[in-house]
Design an enzyme around this catalytic site. Structure first.
Site, short mmCIF file in Angstrom:
data_model
loop_
_atom_site.label_atom_id
_atom_site.label_comp_id
_atom_site.label_asym_id
_atom_site.label_seq_id
_atom_site.Cartn_x
_atom_site.Cartn_y
_atom_site.Cartn_z
N HIS A 1 69.40 51.99 47.10
CA HIS A 1 68.83 50.70 47.26
C HIS A 1 69.30 49.81 48.52
O HIS A 1 70.39 49.95 48.68
CB HIS A 1 69.20 49.96 46.19
CG HIS A 1 69.06 50.52 44.49
ND1 HIS A 1 67.98 49.98 43.95
CD2 HIS A 1 69.48 51.45 44.02
CE1 HIS A 1 67.92 50.68 42.45
NE2 HIS A 1 68.91 51.49 42.76
N ASN B 1 73.45 54.58 42.96
CA ASN B 1 73.77 54.81 41.51
C ASN B 1 73.69 56.30 41.21
O ASN B 1 72.55 56.67 41.47
CB ASN B 1 73.09 54.16 40.39
CG ASN B 1 73.19 52.43 40.57
OD1 ASN B 1 74.06 52.33 41.11
ND2 ASN B 1 72.10 51.76 40.40
N HIS C 1 68.18 57.94 45.19
CA HIS C 1 67.77 57.11 45.80
C HIS C 1 68.81 56.19 46.18
O HIS C 1 69.86 55.92 45.67
CB HIS C 1 66.64 56.20 45.34
CG HIS C 1 66.83 55.83 44.08
ND1 HIS C 1 67.09 56.71 42.66
CD2 HIS C 1 67.19 54.89 43.28
CE1 HIS C 1 67.14 56.10 41.46
NE2 HIS C 1 67.76 54.79 41.88
N GLN D 1 72.03 54.84 36.98
CA GLN D 1 70.88 55.46 37.36
C GLN D 1 69.89 55.47 36.20
O GLN D 1 70.25 56.22 35.25
CB GLN D 1 71.17 56.83 37.95
CG GLN D 1 70.27 57.43 38.59
CD GLN D 1 70.53 58.76 39.16
OE1 GLN D 1 71.83 59.24 38.96
NE2 GLN D 1 69.79 59.52 39.81
N ASP E 1 60.80 48.12 46.01
CA ASP E 1 60.95 48.31 44.43
C ASP E 1 60.13 47.44 43.77
O ASP E 1 59.79 46.32 44.13
CB ASP E 1 62.34 47.96 44.25
CG ASP E 1 63.02 48.24 43.10
OD1 ASP E 1 63.90 49.19 42.86
OD2 ASP E 1 62.33 47.90 41.99
P1 5GP Z 1 68.45 52.86 39.60
O1 5GP Z 1 68.81 52.22 38.22
O2 5GP Z 1 67.87 54.38 38.95
O3 5GP Z 1 69.45 53.04 40.53
O4 5GP Z 1 67.01 52.59 40.08
C1 5GP Z 1 65.85 52.75 39.84
C2 5GP Z 1 64.81 51.56 40.70
O5 5GP Z 1 63.63 52.11 40.83
C3 5GP Z 1 64.92 50.49 40.11
O6 5GP Z 1 65.29 49.44 40.81
C4 5GP Z 1 63.44 50.15 39.47
O7 5GP Z 1 62.92 49.06 39.85
C5 5GP Z 1 62.55 51.16 40.58
N1 5GP Z 1 61.21 51.74 40.13
C6 5GP Z 1 61.27 52.48 38.98
N2 5GP Z 1 59.89 52.94 39.12
C7 5GP Z 1 59.44 52.60 39.97
C8 5GP Z 1 57.98 52.71 40.53
O8 5GP Z 1 57.06 53.33 39.95
N3 5GP Z 1 58.06 52.16 41.73
C9 5GP Z 1 58.87 51.64 42.67
N4 5GP Z 1 58.43 51.24 43.76
N5 5GP Z 1 59.79 51.37 42.19
C10 5GP Z 1 60.36 51.85 40.98
#
Ligand code: 5GP
Ligand code: ZN
Length: 136
Positions: free
Chosen positions: A103, A88, A101, A95, A32
């Protein structure tokens, strides 16, 4: 199916480079870019599904199997003290990227993170009503 303009489709399929910890036919596991802790990673399916509701059952089973493997390896190699799996679904649930995805969050003593919720209160009657709503 891949979704045009989905950043995780592009990362999962190698069109956008990432720090990849694992890749197989169905998944890519990446670090991440805004990690909660050292080693925070994401399991991305190569196919596009918005969320858990859309994920086929066999893919869901594979995600959990891979999460288990990654958790064991990462805990050992990073010498973590614990591990959170977080997943999420929907904006309300936090999300931000609408490509399923999982985590993978290694935890360390005094890492300063708080992954959890404020415990609420409920009566036996309310529990019974909720149970009925879900199971009947
Ligand atoms: P969510 O909040 O949707 O469960 O998590 C999205 C996750 O994706 C966050 O932890 C954020 O830091 C990560 N993320 C968003 N864009 C990118 C990206 O371009 N590359 C990587 N490696 N992680 C990302
Ligand atoms: Zn996607």
């Amino acid at each position: 199916m891949k979704k045009a303009d989905c950043i995780f489709c592009k990362i999962a399929n190698g069109e956008i480079p990432s720090k990849t910890l694992h890749e197989d036919e169905n998944f890519r596991v990446i670090l991440d870019l805004s990690p909660a802790t050292r080693g925070h990673a994401l399991i991305l399916p190569k196919e596009h599904y918005d969320n858990l509701y859309e994920l086929p059952e066999d893919t869901a089973a594979r995600v959990m199997k891979l999460a288990k493997k990654m958790a064991v390896v990462m805990t050992e190699k990073l010498q973590a003290d614990g591990f959170n799996l977080v997943q999420n679904n929907g904006e309300t649930a936090g999300q931000t990227v609408m490509h399923f995805h999982m985590h993978l969050i290694p935890r360390y003593e005094e890492d300063g993170q708080h992954i959890g919720w404020n415990p609420g209160e409920v009566t036996q009657e309310e529990l019974e009503e909720i149970k009925k709503k879900i199971t009947e």
